[in-house]
Enzyme design. Structure first.
Site, PDB file in Angstrom:
ATOM      1  N   GLU A 123      -9.629  -2.155   5.675  1.00  0.00           N
ATOM      2  CA  GLU A 123     -10.184  -1.870   6.996  1.00  0.00           C
ATOM      3  C   GLU A 123     -11.417  -2.742   7.255  1.00  0.00           C
ATOM      4  OE1 GLU A 123      -8.256  -0.279   8.794  1.00  0.00           O
ATOM      5  OE2 GLU A 123      -7.992   1.840   8.329  1.00  0.00           O
TER       6      GLU A 123
ATOM      7  N   ASN B 145      -7.131  -3.175  14.538  1.00  0.00           N
ATOM      8  CA  ASN B 145      -8.531  -3.429  14.198  1.00  0.00           C
ATOM      9  C   ASN B 145      -8.686  -4.632  13.262  1.00  0.00           C
ATOM     10  OD1 ASN B 145      -7.542  -2.441  11.806  1.00  0.00           O
ATOM     11  ND2 ASN B 145      -8.939  -0.694  11.656  1.00  0.00           N
TER      12      ASN B 145
ATOM     13  N   ASP C  66       0.825  -1.212   0.000  1.00  0.00           N
ATOM     14  CA  ASP C  66       0.000   0.000   0.000  1.00  0.00           C
ATOM     15  C   ASP C  66       0.860   1.263   0.000  1.00  0.00           C
ATOM     16  OD1 ASP C  66       0.959  -0.360   2.598  1.00  0.00           O
ATOM     17  OD2 ASP C  66      -0.968  -0.976   3.389  1.00  0.00           O
TER      18      ASP C  66
ATOM     19  N   HIS D 278      -7.058  -5.116  10.403  1.00  0.00           N
ATOM     20  CA  HIS D 278      -6.827  -4.868   8.969  1.00  0.00           C
ATOM     21  C   HIS D 278      -5.550  -5.563   8.498  1.00  0.00           C
ATOM     22  CE1 HIS D 278      -4.468  -0.788   9.528  1.00  0.00           C
ATOM     23  NE2 HIS D 278      -3.653  -1.811   9.605  1.00  0.00           N
TER      24      HIS D 278
END
Ligand code: PGA
Length: 245
Positions: A142, A135, A67, A137
């Site tokens: 996400e 979280n 990313d 991800h």
């Protein structure tokens, strides 16, 4: 999933570096998927040491990063391109033309398509390295991201913004969007190594391994992949309910 629980961050990094070095030696023309963040930093240092001390050759290795932030100046020291250059690439004999990160200039809709195509044209990713967010991800997929997504533009959640803005001089300088490989892109890798260290990853690790796969915890999709090695330290493994510990 093969789950390897080690003592601490150092052992996690040693284990990961050993696997990657072996893979590069066995597959000198391999395509690797690489991650950024704090988690792989020590692993990268160990890869550099092995390149120098054991002459592990990166001449014909190709890499694709997961990313990149959108909205940064392409020369920003906060870009993942700069991170990779500083922490790994400039210390290896990898060819610059074999290094790939998603482009953040020009037409993003086209960049998304081009990145996915360039991975396919390279023959796909042989070994993908991953971290995991608090979280759940993986890359910037996400919670709520569909399992079928390919490379796309993602809006970062408040949890991701607060986990990563410490790297920016002013927290509000952190972009709120990124271009990221999708979950489907990641699942197409032949083999995957996921690393997690520290107490703040314990909930995400537990849910990734023990919950039914669901978009609520993007990393749980990895349960559906047949060649995943998860290397976690004791703190990150501390919420596992199964007897693994
Ligand atoms: P970290 O990030 O390695 O900096 O904890 C991991 C991630 O968000 O995927």
């Amino acid at each position: 999933m093969e789950i390897i629980i080690v003592k601490d961050y150092e052992q996690m990094s040693q284990h990961a570096a050993t696997l990657i070095n072996q893979f590069v030696q066995d597959n000198p023309y391999a395509t690797l998927g690489l991650a950024t963040g704090h988690t792989p930093e020590r692993t990268y240092k160990l890869l550099i040491e092995a390149h120098h001390d054991l002459h592990i050759d990166w001449t014909n290795i190709t890499t694709f990063n997961l990313d990149e932030y959108i909205g940064l100046n392409p020369n920003s020291p906060h870009s993942y391109r700069a991170y990779m250059q500083e922490k790994l690439f400039k210390h290896l004999n990898i060819k610059p033309q074999n290094i790939h990160l998603p482009s953040i200039t020009g037409d993003m809709a086209q960049n998304v398509i081009n990145y996915e195509k360039s991975i396919t044209n390279a023959g796909g990713i042989n070994l993908q390295l991953l971290g995991i967010g608090q979280n759940g991800h993986i890359a910037f997929n996400e919670p709520g991201t569909d399992f079928e997504t390919t490379t796309h533009v993602a809006n970062l959640t408040p949890m991701t913004l607060s986990a990563n803005n410490r790297y920016f001089k002013t927290p509000t300088d952190m972009p709120s969007k990124a271009i990221t490989m999708g979950l489907k892109t990641i699942m197409q890798a032949q083999a995957i190594i996921l690393l997690a260290s520290g107490q703040d990853k314990a909930t995400a690790v537990q849910q990734m391994i023990e919950n039914e796969p669901s978009a609520k915890v993007p990393a749980s999709i990895l349960q559906n992949h047949n060649r995943v090695t998860v290397i976690v330290d004791q703190q990150a493994a501390s919420k596992l309910k199964q007897v693994l510990r």
